[in-house]
Scaffold this motif. Structure first.
Motif, short mmCIF file in Angstrom:
data_model
loop_
_atom_site.label_atom_id
_atom_site.label_comp_id
_atom_site.label_asym_id
_atom_site.label_seq_id
_atom_site.Cartn_x
_atom_site.Cartn_y
_atom_site.Cartn_z
N THR A 13 11.15 -1.50 -12.48
CA THR A 13 12.00 -2.43 -12.13
C THR A 13 12.57 -2.03 -10.71
N ASP A 14 12.75 -0.61 -10.70
CA ASP A 14 13.38 0.01 -9.38
C ASP A 14 12.21 0.03 -8.43
N MET A 15 10.76 0.02 -8.78
CA MET A 15 9.95 -0.08 -7.59
C MET A 15 9.84 -1.68 -7.05
N LEU A 16 9.85 -2.50 -7.91
CA LEU A 16 9.89 -3.96 -7.53
C LEU A 16 11.02 -4.24 -6.92
N ASP A 17 12.05 -3.71 -7.11
CA ASP A 17 13.34 -4.08 -6.37
C ASP A 17 13.16 -3.58 -4.79
N GLY A 18 12.74 -2.18 -4.77
CA GLY A 18 12.63 -1.57 -3.57
C GLY A 18 11.76 -2.67 -2.57
N LEU A 19 10.44 -2.95 -3.42
CA LEU A 19 9.32 -3.54 -2.63
C LEU A 19 9.93 -4.95 -2.23
N SER A 35 2.93 5.97 -2.63
CA SER A 35 4.15 6.87 -2.80
C SER A 35 4.57 6.91 -4.41
N ARG A 36 4.42 5.64 -4.93
CA ARG A 36 5.07 5.66 -6.18
C ARG A 36 4.07 5.62 -7.44
N LEU A 37 3.10 5.22 -7.37
CA LEU A 37 2.00 4.86 -8.28
C LEU A 37 1.23 6.13 -8.49
N VAL A 38 1.75 7.37 -8.86
CA VAL A 38 0.94 8.41 -9.08
C VAL A 38 1.02 8.89 -10.34
N GLU A 39 1.66 8.43 -11.26
CA GLU A 39 1.65 8.55 -12.64
C GLU A 39 0.73 7.50 -13.54
N GLN A 46 0.62 -1.18 0.09
CA GLN A 46 0.01 -0.06 -0.01
C GLN A 46 0.78 1.37 0.21
N ASP A 47 1.96 1.25 0.95
CA ASP A 47 2.91 2.41 0.79
C ASP A 47 3.47 2.56 -0.82
N LEU A 48 3.76 1.44 -1.22
CA LEU A 48 4.42 1.55 -2.64
C LEU A 48 3.26 2.28 -3.44
N LYS A 49 1.85 1.72 -3.42
CA LYS A 49 1.08 2.45 -4.33
C LYS A 49 0.84 3.90 -3.74
#
Length: 297
Positions: free
Chosen positions: A55-61, A42-46, A37-40
């Protein structure tokens, strides 16, 4: 309702632990959901993302979820160790030795049985009142329990004390025996040394005696030979002397006979013989005369 083959008390303990595990599992799942949920948020705004950005988002998750899951698994392991520690601690105080079979932890049939048990225990329709879910504390060891087992433990403790006392006595006796053995070995060595000295002296004495005996034997043999020779000489002399004596006796007899013959041939012998004859005749006459005068009986 599925059963685990335990008595009621132990089964309630298992249920209490499963409730704790379910609670921890729920917290872990909420944490994982929170990561997504935090990923959604904070990062999925576009509307669109490049491959590198995805890839960067998945690696961080992945890193965050991996850390959370690893931490929870480690914490679960430590929790299980603490649970085993409680059980083993109670068992050791009762002089019991528990054993575990790790291979059963991956037994699919047993795992399904536990899953069925959890399903039957924690479904909404079969859920027990909250009063039954209160986790009881571990019962003190000095309260309740088996009186017979207490007596057995006491008896074993007393026997253990007796064995310790006996062992101490045996150790003292063994120490005393060892000291005595050392003394005897020292005494034996001293006696062997004295015996060796005496043996040396005895050998010298025996050698001297043997020499003296040999010397005396030589002297005795010499004396015996001398005595034998002397005896032989004396025997020869004795035979010769006997022969000479017999010869002299024979000569003496011959001389005596010759002397008697010569004496008889002398005038004095004849006169003496005539006188003796006359005297004998006179004596006979006198006896006749006397016989006339003797009275008759």
């Amino acid at each position: 309702q599925a059963e685990l083959g335990l008595n009621e008390h132990h089964q309630n303990e298992v249920i209490s632990y499963m409730r704790f595990a379910r609670f921890k599992r729920g917290l872990c799942l909420k944490t994982v959901d929170s990561c997504f949920q935090d990923l959604k948020d904070s990062r999925l705004v576009e509307e669109t993302f490049t491959v590198d950005e995805v890839t960067d988002m998945l690696d961080g998750l992945q890193t965050v979820v991996h850390g959370e899951v690893e931490s929870e698994l480690i914490n679960t392991t430590y929790t299980n160790v603490l649970l085993l520690r409680q059980l083993f601690s109670q068992a050791e105080k009762w002089y019991l030795k528990l054993q575990t079979d790790v291979s059963d932890l991956e037994n699919r049939e047993l795992l399904e049985q536990v899953a069925e048990f959890e399903k039957s225990e924690f479904t909404s329709s079969n859920k027990k009142p909250s009063t039954d879910f209160v986790k009881p504390k571990l019962a003190p060891l000095n309260e309740g329990g088996s009186e017979l087992l207490n007596k057995r433990v006491t008896c074993l403790q007393e026997e253990n004390e007796k064995l310790k006392a006996r062992l101490k006595t045996i150790e003292m006796q063994a120490t005393a025996a060892l000291d005595e053995k050392v003394k005897l070995e020292k005494t034996l060595k001293d006696l062997q040394a004295v015996q060796d000295d005496q043996k040396t002296d005895t050998n010298q004495d025996i050698t001297e005696l043997e020499n003296k005996v040999a010397e005396l034997k030589c002297q005795f043999e010499k004396t015996l030979n001398d005595a034998t020779e002397s005896q032989k000489f004396l025997e020869d002399n004795l035979v010769t002397t006997k022969h000479d004596l017999l010869k002299v006796q024979d000569q003496l007899s011959t001389v005596q006979k010759e002397l008697e013959k010569k004496f008889q041939q002398t005038a004095a012998y004849r006169n003496m013989k005539e006188i003796l004859t006359k005297k004998n005749e006179q004596i006979k006459d006198l006896r006749k005369k006397l016989s006339k005068y003797e009275p008759e009986d």
